[in-house]
Design an enzyme around this catalytic site. Structure first.
Site, PDB file in Angstrom:
ATOM      1  N   SER A 258      37.441  48.616  40.008  1.00 29.00           N
ATOM      2  CA  SER A 258      37.472  48.913  38.919  1.00 29.00           C
ATOM      3  C   SER A 258      36.404  49.596  38.070  1.00 29.00           C
ATOM      4  O   SER A 258      35.859  50.486  38.601  1.00 29.00           O
ATOM      5  CB  SER A 258      38.220  47.686  37.894  1.00 29.00           C
ATOM      6  OG  SER A 258      38.439  48.266  36.394  1.00 29.00           O
ATOM      7  N   THR A 259      35.837  48.661  36.978  1.00 26.17           N
ATOM      8  CA  THR A 259      34.508  49.215  36.489  1.00 26.17           C
ATOM      9  C   THR A 259      33.326  49.693  37.473  1.00 26.17           C
ATOM     10  O   THR A 259      33.136  48.519  38.119  1.00 26.17           O
ATOM     11  CB  THR A 259      34.116  48.231  35.268  1.00 26.17           C
ATOM     12  OG1 THR A 259      35.135  48.194  34.432  1.00 26.17           O
ATOM     13  CG2 THR A 259      32.902  48.921  34.573  1.00 26.17           C
TER      14      THR A 259
ATOM     15  N   HIS B 242      41.031  51.598  38.952  1.00 21.70           N
ATOM     16  CA  HIS B 242      41.810  51.466  37.502  1.00 21.70           C
ATOM     17  C   HIS B 242      41.174  52.703  37.042  1.00 21.70           C
ATOM     18  O   HIS B 242      40.124  53.031  36.666  1.00 21.70           O
ATOM     19  CB  HIS B 242      41.326  50.245  36.892  1.00 21.70           C
ATOM     20  CG  HIS B 242      41.908  48.894  37.487  1.00 21.70           C
ATOM     21  ND1 HIS B 242      41.515  47.787  37.180  1.00 21.70           N
ATOM     22  CD2 HIS B 242      42.614  48.776  38.342  1.00 21.70           C
ATOM     23  CE1 HIS B 242      42.047  46.937  37.719  1.00 21.70           C
ATOM     24  NE2 HIS B 242      43.021  47.374  38.405  1.00 21.70           N
TER      25      HIS B 242
ATOM     26  N   ASP C  97      42.421  41.345  38.943  1.00 22.73           N
ATOM     27  CA  ASP C  97      43.351  42.342  39.972  1.00 22.73           C
ATOM     28  C   ASP C  97      42.710  42.407  41.393  1.00 22.73           C
ATOM     29  O   ASP C  97      41.353  42.670  41.472  1.00 22.73           O
ATOM     30  CB  ASP C  97      43.300  43.704  39.375  1.00 22.73           C
ATOM     31  CG  ASP C  97      44.514  44.566  40.002  1.00 22.73           C
ATOM     32  OD1 ASP C  97      45.486  43.865  40.435  1.00 22.73           O
ATOM     33  OD2 ASP C  97      44.386  45.748  39.935  1.00 22.73           O
TER      34      ASP C  97
END
Length: 365
Positions: free
Chosen positions: A182-183, A209, A306
């Site tokens: 993600s990030t 993401h 997640d």
């Protein structure tokens, strides 16, 4: 004990947008210490106020957002969140900004329709807060050496062709690799994939993401910067050895069929109550159910949990599982949650992950 509110500089050439974003952040408990109308003002505001985070528009007069990010990273490194148009052109310039040191981006729905920011204010505040916690010392080594996908791909192939031959390495048949992030993830995924030789013959699925306007461009960049044939997933797509799929934003990717080293995927709008699409958990769990050849699961930098359930599913299926260490994670959220499950076999700095993955799929002598 009270926590100090995070301090932000808001950068946009539209006064209306500056006021709108500022109001959203203040309502969310973020302290806006300055506003800037272009890149020059942004660099000066960061020097003067030393904020925790900067929200940065892209297209601005005098100095655009990409150059401003570069200047900020050179003079006073500060976490930057790009505010990007929800278009393919917006995706291109956003990835350029990430190359130059921006931590993440927030896609404004409907292109430049500013009221979309207000409709998604909770997500914007959450994104700003997560970016503000990023450790930029872990971001520095993630920047790619090359600046364009085609140049990178040519360089990879040329260096392989002209280098001295190395001893042949034997790998297990039909390995599958699933990467979740993600990030801070785009450059982390690239760092892993570009260090996987084609003769390892992985089938690779990447779950990052990212909204749907961006995943196609992300796949193109990975395709250009690795030896693997990378494309954005489509419903019913098939891949075999040496190929990779990037999960689409706004849908979840499932493995619907696997046979003789080739897998087929399906896409669904069902969010499985995960709150994110694409979901690492959903895809990893699907892979664990369908693929009966060697499996490797990797969880990289990102906020939230997640991937934790997906790693457990892969572990139960006999997969080798790896998490990025806190030392190199821009945001040590997803890896931390995965490690806490007790189902992670190895924890490594980003630069060591590809080598460990390869070690696990080498044939034993």
């Amino acid at each position: 004990m009270t926590t100090r509110s995070q301090r932000a500089v808001v950068v946009d050439d539209s006064r209306f947008m500056r006021e709108l974003i500022g109001d959203v952040l203040r309502d969310g408990g973020v302290r806006v210490v300055a506003e800037a109308a272009d890149g020059h003002e942004a660099v000066a505001a960061v020097e003067r106020h030393r904020p925790d985070v900067v929200t940065m528009d892209v297209e601005m007069p005098r100095m655009n957002g990409i150059e401003a990010v570069e200047r900020i990273m050179d003079s006073r490194p500060t976490p930057v969140l790009m505010l990007s148009a929800y278009t393919e052109d917006g995706a291109d310039v956003t990835f350029d900004a990430l190359d130059r040191g921006a931590v993440d981006f927030f896609a404004k729905p409907g292109g430049e329709v500013s009221m979309g920011v207000s409709r998604l204010k909770e997500q914007l505040v959450e994104k700003v807060r997560s970016v503000a916690t990023a450790d930029l010392s872990r971001q520095t080594n993630r920047r790619p050496i090359t600046t364009t996908a085609q140049t990178a791909r040519t360089g990879v192939r040329a260096s392989r062709a002209t280098s001295a031959p190395s001893p042949t390495t034997a790998y297990v048949d039909n390995p599958t690799l699933v990467i979740g992030s993600s990030t801070g993830g785009p450059s982390a995924v690239e760092a892993v994939l570009r260090n996987l030789p084609l003769d390892a013959d992985f089938r690779v699925i990447v779950v990052q993401h990212m909204p749907d306007a961006f995943t196609g461009r992300f796949a193109d960049r990975l395709d250009g910067r690795s030896e693997y044939d990378v494309r954005e997933a489509t419903d019913g797509a098939r891949i075999g050895g040496g190929e990779a799929l990037v999960a689409n934003g706004g849908t979840n990717l499932l493995v619907s069929h696997y046979n003789s080293g080739r897998l087929r995927v399906s896409l669904t709008d069902d969010d499985f109550d995960k709150g994110v699409q694409p979901s690492v958990d959903v895809t990893m769990s699907s892979v664990a159910k369908k693929v009966d050849d060697p499996l490797v699961g990797v969880v990289l930098t990102g906020m939230g949990s997640d991937g934790a359930e997906g790693i457990q599913a892969l572990h139960r299926a006999g997969a080798y599982t790896v998490a990025e260490s806190e030392e190199s994670s821009v945001i040590f959220g997803m890896p931390k949650r995965a490690i806490a499950t007790g189902c992670i076999d190895a924890v490594h700095r980003l630069e060591d992950i590809a080598a460990d993955v390869l070690d696990n799929v080498r044939e034993e002598n």
